[in-house]
Motif scaffolding. Structure first.
Motif, mmCIF file in Angstrom:
data_model
loop_
_atom_site.group_PDB
_atom_site.id
_atom_site.type_symbol
_atom_site.label_atom_id
_atom_site.label_comp_id
_atom_site.label_asym_id
_atom_site.label_seq_id
_atom_site.Cartn_x
_atom_site.Cartn_y
_atom_site.Cartn_z
ATOM 1 N N LYS A 277 0.840 -1.197 0.000
ATOM 2 C CA LYS A 277 0.000 0.000 0.000
ATOM 3 C C LYS A 277 0.875 1.246 0.000
ATOM 4 C CE LYS A 277 -3.516 2.313 2.856
ATOM 5 N NZ LYS A 277 -4.305 2.200 4.111
ATOM 6 N N LEU A 278 0.561 2.159 -0.921
ATOM 7 C CA LEU A 278 1.307 3.421 -1.023
ATOM 8 C C LEU A 278 0.377 4.593 -0.756
ATOM 9 C CD1 LEU A 278 3.509 2.822 -4.201
ATOM 10 C CD2 LEU A 278 4.065 2.391 -1.795
ATOM 11 N N GLU A 279 0.941 5.640 -0.119
ATOM 12 C CA GLU A 279 0.184 6.841 0.219
ATOM 13 C C GLU A 279 0.792 8.029 -0.524
ATOM 14 O OE1 GLU A 279 -2.365 7.142 2.367
ATOM 15 O OE2 GLU A 279 -2.351 5.303 3.572
ATOM 16 N N PRO A 284 -6.099 9.600 -2.700
ATOM 17 C CA PRO A 284 -6.283 8.363 -1.941
ATOM 18 C C PRO A 284 -5.140 7.380 -2.132
ATOM 19 C CG PRO A 284 -7.652 8.369 -3.903
ATOM 20 C CD PRO A 284 -7.032 9.719 -3.830
ATOM 21 N N PRO A 285 -4.984 6.422 -1.204
ATOM 22 C CA PRO A 285 -3.931 5.408 -1.330
ATOM 23 C C PRO A 285 -4.222 4.436 -2.453
ATOM 24 C CG PRO A 285 -5.368 4.888 0.511
ATOM 25 C CD PRO A 285 -5.791 6.232 0.004
ATOM 26 N N TYR A 286 -3.196 3.689 -2.841
ATOM 27 C CA TYR A 286 -3.356 2.673 -3.879
ATOM 28 C C TYR A 286 -2.400 1.528 -3.600
ATOM 29 C CZ TYR A 286 0.763 4.929 -5.990
ATOM 30 O OH TYR A 286 2.005 5.460 -6.212
ATOM 31 N N ARG A 309 -7.346 1.512 -8.429
ATOM 32 C CA ARG A 309 -6.245 1.580 -7.460
ATOM 33 C C ARG A 309 -5.975 0.272 -6.732
ATOM 34 N NH1 ARG A 309 -7.675 4.457 -3.512
ATOM 35 N NH2 ARG A 309 -9.773 5.069 -4.152
ATOM 36 N N VAL A 310 -6.870 -0.730 -6.881
ATOM 37 C CA VAL A 310 -6.655 -1.982 -6.144
ATOM 38 C C VAL A 310 -6.481 -3.182 -7.076
ATOM 39 C CG1 VAL A 310 -7.948 -1.130 -4.159
ATOM 40 C CG2 VAL A 310 -9.133 -2.500 -5.909
#
Length: 416
Positions: A277-279, A284-286, A309-310
């Motif tokens: 997980k990257l911020e 939003p994160p992805y 993103r997922v």
């Protein structure tokens, strides 16, 4: 004379509804009832356009998500060239034929036969030679939906000439009709059209043996897609993003392996797939990694953004819900994702699955949907059925279906 709920052209009302429902989604139902260009009319039933057409009388007609984005003014202006106005909405229909008709496969139906309707108004309905899409059985890809002897209309329910399901009477072409088995109740038969779309979505997703799939949205579109994945693919772990308790219960009943909330979608997929997980500094994160296939059944900007993103690099994102907002496509580019659209069902009657000579014959999505309608745990899915006179209540209920514990709201056209 035939009573119908009609959508007419009024730019001031359209803009007022679009503005109110866009800025205050909680008031979308009030906007549809107060400002939308809708009117209850009493007039002549639609005339039969020509040979092969038959008048039908709806028994039940569902309220679809595409209907709701239309009456609340949230649909894209892209569609304005694909419809003719005024039109009567409604394309999820179980109805009685008013005269006898011979279907394209030779089946003879007497007057009074119960049928369901494939709403796409393709080449056969328009009296035209088959375009490439229709010739291959892919009627949802018809290139002729604005020409022929009908006015423009991508489907029944968006065409001024045919009428629609929110009425006492409409016309249908024999190529659109499928007989309903005697033991299939109306409350299940009215779900056949959305089930056929779900079958089409599941097959368009091209899930491989054991593929991990995320379904975003647990309204009727998402839940029916889950049923179709379990029935007609070899998908592996299927996770469903659901917002409301009754959606969680239905998703579990329909075969979901995991159910997560929208707020925990990224974290839930990360844990299940061991992704990174990257911020980013903003936004939003992805994930780096993720599911093999994401299916967006909600159609919002946030749901499509989540899907992008997922999904793992090289994976597939399937857009099933009607899109209603802009989204950052950077993940599509950077992760080399496939973005697949899925709009309606395919006919496939006796035609090669891919249009090539010698290929396997693909059964119509409606044939598979009729099987699902008979066997799946669908009792109670039609949560309420309203007479046309209570159309404001019906639309308000449908727009608040999630929070009100409903899955499908319909019109009861047999009610006085």
């Amino acid at each position: 004379m035939s009573r119908a709920l009609e959508l007419y052209r009024s730019m001031p009302r359209y803009l007022a509804t679009r503005t109110l429902s866009g800025r205050l989604p909680a008031l979308a139902g009030a906007a549809a009832g107060m400002t939308a260009p809708l009117r209850l009319t009493d007039g002549p039933a639609p005339a039969v356009p020509g040979e092969g057409w038959v008048p039908i009388r709806p028994r039940l007609s569902g309220i679809c998500g595409s209907d709701l984005v239309t009456v609340t003014g949230q649909s894209s202006f892209y569609f304005t060239s694909l419809v003719s106005m005024p039109f009567v909405p409604g394309h999820e229909i179980v109805a009685d034929t008013q005269t006898s008709v011979t279907l394209t496969d030779g089946t003879e139906l007497p007057a009074g036969s119960r049928v369901v309707l494939d709403p796409v108004l393709g080449c056969a309905a328009r009296g035209l030679p088959a375009c490439a899409g229709c010739a291959a059985g892919h009627t949802s890809r018809c290139d002729s939906i604005t020409v022929g002897h009908l006015s423009p209309g991508l489907q029944t329910g968006f065409c001024a000439r045919t009428g629609g399901g929110w009425s006492r009477s409409l016309v249908a072409h024999r190529s659109q009709l499928y007989p309903v088995p005697a033991d299939l109740p109306d409350e299940r038969a009215v779900l056949v059209e959305p089930l056929a779309c779900a079958v089409h979505t599941a097959l368009r997703a091209r899930a491989g043996d054991g593929d991990r799939i995320l379904i975003i949205g647990a309204g009727s579109v998402g839940l029916f897609t889950l049923l179709a994945l379990r029935a007609y693919t070899k998908a592996g772990l299927v996770t469903v993003v659901a917002k409301h308790r009754h959606q969680v219960e239905r998703a579990r009943l329909f075969g979901a392996d995991e159910i997560i909330s929208p707020a925990s979608a990224v974290g839930g997929v990360r844990r299940a797939t061991r992704a990174l997980k990257l911020e980013p500094e903003a936004g939003p994160p992805y994930l780096l990694g993720g599911v093999d296939i994401s299916i967006d059944c909600a159609g919002s900007a946030s749901s499509l953004s989540t899907a992008l993103r997922v999904t793992r690099a090289g994976g597939r994102v399937v857009l099933s819900g009607v899109p209603t907002g802009p989204v950052d496509l950077t993940p599509l580019w950077f992760r080399e994702l496939e973005l697949v659209g899925t709009y309606a069902s395919s006919a496939g009657r006796g035609l090669p699955a891919d249009g090539a000579a010698g290929a396997a014959v693909a059964p119509a999505d409606f044939v598979r949907a009729l099987e699902l309608a008979a066997t799946a745990p669908l009792d109670g899915v039609v949560s309420a059925a309203y007479p046309l006179d209570r159309w404001r209540d019906a639309l308000d209920h449908a727009l608040g279906a999630g929070r009100l514990g409903a899955v499908k709201v319909a019109f009861d056209l047999m009610a006085p």
